[in-house]
Write a protein that holds these residues in place. Sequence first.
Motif, PDB file in Angstrom:
ATOM      1  N   ASN A   1     -17.369 -18.393  11.670  1.00  0.00           N
ATOM      2  CA  ASN A   1     -17.904 -17.831  10.426  1.00  0.00           C
ATOM      3  C   ASN A   1     -17.760 -16.312  10.395  1.00  0.00           C
ATOM      4  O   ASN A   1     -17.485 -15.720   9.342  1.00  0.00           O
ATOM      5  CB  ASN A   1     -19.376 -18.225  10.271  1.00  0.00           C
TER       6      ASN A   1
ATOM      7  N   PHE B   1     -14.198 -15.485   9.397  1.00  0.00           N
ATOM      8  CA  PHE B   1     -14.048 -15.629   7.940  1.00  0.00           C
ATOM      9  C   PHE B   1     -14.654 -14.430   7.217  1.00  0.00           C
ATOM     10  O   PHE B   1     -14.050 -13.886   6.277  1.00  0.00           O
ATOM     11  CB  PHE B   1     -14.722 -16.918   7.458  1.00  0.00           C
TER      12      PHE B   1
ATOM     13  N   SER C   1     -10.740 -17.476   2.446  1.00  0.00           N
ATOM     14  CA  SER C   1     -11.340 -18.808   2.360  1.00  0.00           C
ATOM     15  C   SER C   1     -10.652 -19.816   3.270  1.00  0.00           C
ATOM     16  O   SER C   1     -11.129 -20.936   3.437  1.00  0.00           O
ATOM     17  CB  SER C   1     -11.288 -19.316   0.913  1.00  0.00           C
ATOM     18  N   SER C   2      -9.507 -19.413   3.868  1.00  0.00           N
ATOM     19  CA  SER C   2      -8.815 -20.308   4.788  1.00  0.00           C
ATOM     20  C   SER C   2      -8.134 -19.497   5.874  1.00  0.00           C
ATOM     21  O   SER C   2      -7.752 -18.333   5.666  1.00  0.00           O
ATOM     22  CB  SER C   2      -7.779 -21.162   4.049  1.00  0.00           C
TER      23      SER C   2
ATOM     24  N   ILE D   1     -19.177 -27.400   4.657  1.00  0.00           N
ATOM     25  CA  ILE D   1     -18.943 -25.972   4.936  1.00  0.00           C
ATOM     26  C   ILE D   1     -17.491 -25.740   5.344  1.00  0.00           C
ATOM     27  O   ILE D   1     -16.808 -24.888   4.786  1.00  0.00           O
ATOM     28  CB  ILE D   1     -19.901 -25.458   6.022  1.00  0.00           C
ATOM     29  N   PHE D   2     -17.029 -26.497   6.339  1.00  0.00           N
ATOM     30  CA  PHE D   2     -15.660 -26.351   6.820  1.00  0.00           C
ATOM     31  C   PHE D   2     -14.874 -27.634   6.630  1.00  0.00           C
ATOM     32  O   PHE D   2     -15.442 -28.736   6.632  1.00  0.00           O
ATOM     33  CB  PHE D   2     -15.645 -25.995   8.322  1.00  0.00           C
TER      34      PHE D   2
ATOM     35  N   ARG E   1     -13.070 -22.706   4.595  1.00  0.00           N
ATOM     36  CA  ARG E   1     -14.513 -22.564   4.452  1.00  0.00           C
ATOM     37  C   ARG E   1     -14.825 -22.712   2.978  1.00  0.00           C
ATOM     38  O   ARG E   1     -14.423 -21.894   2.155  1.00  0.00           O
ATOM     39  CB  ARG E   1     -15.004 -21.212   4.981  1.00  0.00           C
ATOM     40  N   ASP E   2     -15.566 -23.765   2.650  1.00  0.00           N
ATOM     41  CA  ASP E   2     -15.823 -24.095   1.248  1.00  0.00           C
ATOM     42  C   ASP E   2     -16.963 -23.289   0.647  1.00  0.00           C
ATOM     43  O   ASP E   2     -17.140 -23.271  -0.570  1.00  0.00           O
ATOM     44  CB  ASP E   2     -16.117 -25.595   1.122  1.00  0.00           C
ATOM     45  N   LYS E   3     -17.752 -22.644   1.501  1.00  0.00           N
ATOM     46  CA  LYS E   3     -18.847 -21.798   1.018  1.00  0.00           C
ATOM     47  C   LYS E   3     -18.677 -20.406   1.613  1.00  0.00           C
ATOM     48  O   LYS E   3     -18.453 -20.267   2.811  1.00  0.00           O
ATOM     49  CB  LYS E   3     -20.204 -22.375   1.432  1.00  0.00           C
ATOM     50  N   ASP E   4     -18.791 -19.377   0.784  1.00  0.00           N
ATOM     51  CA  ASP E   4     -18.613 -18.022   1.294  1.00  0.00           C
ATOM     52  C   ASP E   4     -19.931 -17.276   1.492  1.00  0.00           C
ATOM     53  O   ASP E   4     -19.948 -16.077   1.765  1.00  0.00           O
ATOM     54  CB  ASP E   4     -17.688 -17.209   0.386  1.00  0.00           C
TER      55      ASP E   4
ATOM     56  N   SER F   1     -24.056 -16.360   9.327  1.00  0.00           N
ATOM     57  CA  SER F   1     -23.627 -16.668  10.694  1.00  0.00           C
ATOM     58  C   SER F   1     -24.803 -17.031  11.591  1.00  0.00           C
ATOM     59  O   SER F   1     -24.707 -17.923  12.450  1.00  0.00           O
ATOM     60  CB  SER F   1     -22.861 -15.483  11.288  1.00  0.00           C
TER      61      SER F   1
END
Length: 311
Positions: free
Chosen positions: A223, A226, A232-233, A274-275, A288-291, A295
Amino acid sequence: MDSLIRPLIPNKAAFGRHETFSLRYSWLTKGFQAFQHDNKIFTSDEATVRLGVGKNMVNSIRYWLRATQILETKPEGLQTTEIGKAIFSEHGWDPYLEDEATLWLIHWLVCSNAELATAWFWFFNCFHKSEFTVDEAANALVEFVNQNLTGKHSERTVKHEINLILRMYSQTRSMAKLDLEDVLDVPLVSLRLISLGGTTQHYISRPERRQNLPLDVIGFAVNEVFNQRKVSSLPIADLMYGEKHGIAIGSAFRLTEGELLSKLEDLIKRYPGIFNINETAGINQLFRDKDDVESLSFLRHHYESREGIYA
């Protein structure tokens, strides 16, 4: 969201600020809690008495508190960080390093801090020789510094960093001359990221499965990458080996490619939504589907799900 990762910046590097002392078990807790009670402790004339160490050790404790990112320097001065308070406060998750997850976390916080722990960042993210001599590693670090950093850095000081890394992470041959108490006071040795080779000056630091590396520490690290990269990827290969001179989770934790992928798949199962992993243009990527994922939430899950003092 902000990240604790401090990437490599050519004009921001640090060597030798630890006063040649490696990190010791009690220092983070002792130093952090002393700072919470008095944020002037490290400039106080009474620091040596209150911390119970010599003047050079006071400076070293201050350095390690910053290198592990549990204290940070702000325009208004030195301050505690959220992760520092969460773990090392008197009623924190693990102020006395009783959970090995905390040692893995400390390792990550140091080797992802290229600004203050430049040699540690280089060794664990950029140096990929699984077997080496002290001279080979030291000369490789000097070459890296000369090619990638600006400013003046003493070659002797830069080379000495390798000796300190080996003291912090392995039962070096010099430890045979130390008291047992001094040997046991080096916490990161237990992670077994570096081991002695068969001959004098020969060491091994190779990728392994690392089954004792907690999944939530991996989640925290992923996290953070990211957040630092603001994407996002991420290609799985980037997480394994890093961009050029970038943070490399697989390398930092000395994981095999297969084990990193396995841990990422387990992370997806533990935190659905989330991932996820998908193939894009023939490249396996972690999405990662949520920003807005914090952490610390991964660490909270680890510590607060533990029995006893972590419950």
